[in-house]
Write an enzyme that holds these catalytic residues in place. Sequence first.
Site, mmCIF file in Angstrom:
data_model
loop_
_atom_site.group_PDB
_atom_site.id
_atom_site.type_symbol
_atom_site.label_atom_id
_atom_site.label_comp_id
_atom_site.label_asym_id
_atom_site.label_seq_id
_atom_site.Cartn_x
_atom_site.Cartn_y
_atom_site.Cartn_z
ATOM 1 C CB SER A 137 114.156 34.954 -27.663
ATOM 2 O OG SER A 137 114.190 34.017 -28.399
ATOM 3 C CE1 TYR A 150 111.974 33.114 -23.312
ATOM 4 C CE2 TYR A 150 112.228 32.274 -25.699
ATOM 5 C CZ TYR A 150 112.783 32.899 -24.561
ATOM 6 O OH TYR A 150 114.071 33.017 -24.518
HETATM 7 N N1 NAP Z 1 119.907 29.338 -24.958
HETATM 8 C C1 NAP Z 1 118.955 29.741 -25.985
HETATM 9 O O1 NAP Z 1 118.481 29.174 -26.734
HETATM 10 C C2 NAP Z 1 118.375 31.200 -26.097
HETATM 11 C C3 NAP Z 1 117.840 31.715 -27.192
HETATM 12 C C4 NAP Z 1 117.202 33.012 -27.175
HETATM 13 C C5 NAP Z 1 117.384 33.697 -25.863
HETATM 14 N N2 NAP Z 1 117.659 33.220 -24.771
HETATM 15 C C6 NAP Z 1 117.596 34.005 -23.716
HETATM 16 O O2 NAP Z 1 118.928 34.185 -23.053
HETATM 17 C C7 NAP Z 1 118.831 34.369 -21.679
HETATM 18 C C8 NAP Z 1 120.107 33.344 -21.107
HETATM 19 O O3 NAP Z 1 119.528 32.173 -21.094
HETATM 20 P P1 NAP Z 1 120.336 30.961 -21.364
HETATM 21 O O4 NAP Z 1 120.498 30.255 -22.673
HETATM 22 O O5 NAP Z 1 122.019 31.501 -20.549
HETATM 23 O O6 NAP Z 1 119.885 29.852 -20.052
HETATM 24 P P2 NAP Z 1 120.141 29.227 -18.863
HETATM 25 O O7 NAP Z 1 121.501 28.448 -18.990
HETATM 26 O O8 NAP Z 1 118.921 28.481 -18.487
HETATM 27 O O9 NAP Z 1 120.517 30.407 -17.944
HETATM 28 C C9 NAP Z 1 119.371 31.177 -17.315
HETATM 29 C C10 NAP Z 1 119.968 32.000 -16.130
HETATM 30 O O10 NAP Z 1 118.653 32.992 -15.556
HETATM 31 C C11 NAP Z 1 118.796 32.420 -14.163
HETATM 32 N N3 NAP Z 1 117.741 32.637 -13.568
HETATM 33 C C12 NAP Z 1 116.339 31.667 -14.102
HETATM 34 N N4 NAP Z 1 115.220 32.095 -13.161
HETATM 35 C C13 NAP Z 1 115.665 33.365 -12.509
HETATM 36 C C14 NAP Z 1 115.289 33.992 -11.262
HETATM 37 N N5 NAP Z 1 113.867 33.793 -10.823
HETATM 38 N N6 NAP Z 1 116.018 34.869 -10.747
HETATM 39 C C15 NAP Z 1 117.154 35.150 -11.033
HETATM 40 N N7 NAP Z 1 117.992 34.504 -12.053
HETATM 41 C C16 NAP Z 1 117.124 33.402 -12.583
HETATM 42 C C17 NAP Z 1 119.500 31.072 -13.838
HETATM 43 O O11 NAP Z 1 120.253 31.485 -12.793
HETATM 44 P P3 NAP Z 1 119.479 30.713 -11.286
HETATM 45 O O12 NAP Z 1 118.800 29.464 -11.699
HETATM 46 O O13 NAP Z 1 120.690 30.287 -10.462
HETATM 47 O O14 NAP Z 1 118.726 31.548 -10.784
HETATM 48 C C18 NAP Z 1 120.620 31.499 -15.092
HETATM 49 O O15 NAP Z 1 121.780 31.974 -14.812
HETATM 50 C C19 NAP Z 1 117.513 34.295 -21.149
HETATM 51 O O16 NAP Z 1 116.935 35.610 -20.993
HETATM 52 C C20 NAP Z 1 116.928 33.613 -22.375
HETATM 53 O O17 NAP Z 1 115.403 33.782 -22.490
HETATM 54 C C21 NAP Z 1 118.356 32.121 -24.969
#
Ligand code: NAP
Length: 245
Positions: A137, A150
């Site tokens: 991130s 985080y």
């Molecule tokens: N969106 C942002 O602004 C942003 C910025 C920087 C980095 N990131 C990183 O990008 C990655 C993806 O985030 P996103 O934005 O796509 O968020 P998101 O839409 O909330 O997706 C999160 C994903 O992680 C899965 N997940 C959560 N807890 C889990 C668990 N205990 N076991 C297995 N799977 C789990 C969820 O699936 P289920 O709930 O079905 O398990 C979902 O598929 C993350 O690592 C996040 O830290 C995001």
Amino acid sequence: MDPKGKVAIVTGASSGIGLATAKLLSAKGAELVLVARSKDKLDKLAAELPNSVAVAADMTKILDVENMVNAAKDHFGQVDILVNCAGQGYDVPVADTDIDVFHHIFDLDVVGPVVAMKQVIPIMRKQGAGSIVNVSSGTALMYLPNNGIYGGLKRTLAHISLTANVELKKDKIAVSVVYPYITDTPFDDNTIKAPTVTWAGEGGGPPFPPDTAEYAAGKIVDAIESGEPEVFAHDWMKNPRRSET
Ligand SMILES: NC(=O)c1ccc[n+]([C@@H]2O[C@H](COP(=O)([O-])OP(=O)(O)OC[C@H]3O[C@@H](n4cnc5c(N)ncnc54)[C@H](OP(=O)(O)O)[C@@H]3O)[C@@H](O)[C@H]2O)c1
């Protein structure tokens, strides 16, 4: 690595960046192991994407992570690409950290990806090649109030990735870390927020509008294709303003 004809495990494939990454890899001809806890969403996606299989796993559970890699190997006979994208945020001032939540986020954002790496590395070594992408991130590169836990854990993941990158070069396994910027997904809704948190942001909000999930997925696929150790969503993130003071 060219994803065409390769077997890719994508965690977090039920939503946001992981979902967009699975779709993009599929469009590029990869065979997919779709991983998250929401089996119903994964089953629907697997029906959409050719040569894909849904595997439910809670990435905080070591046995689930091991089963996920075994399921991939059993189904496709090989594992070429691992994208560790599952993750969750935790907004809290350091002073108010709930240690149980800290442990949970550590298990999900750091331990799960490392367990997955430990499982795929011997397979990739035997195959003589592999690509591992860990999704960190932009908060790992800055000192933003409420993001110490985080961002610190995502920085840990980045450090582990960059070290593994050096260690695994001789095995022809490319390990990359990708730093997404704020991305328009359900991430913020899913972020655990301490009761004391009120988001003020820098100058009242983030400096640039959010990226799309497809844009962030493009950066993950860039990392797979190039094998670059670090891929940033935007060039300015290579030298960010590190704090608000
Ligand atoms: N969106 C942002 O602004 C942003 C910025 C920087 C980095 N990131 C990183 O990008 C990655 C993806 O985030 P996103 O934005 O796509 O968020 P998101 O839409 O909330 O997706 C999160 C994903 O992680 C899965 N997940 C959560 N807890 C889990 C668990 N205990 N076991 C297995 N799977 C789990 C969820 O699936 P289920 O709930 O079905 O398990 C979902 O598929 C993350 O690592 C996040 O830290 C995001």
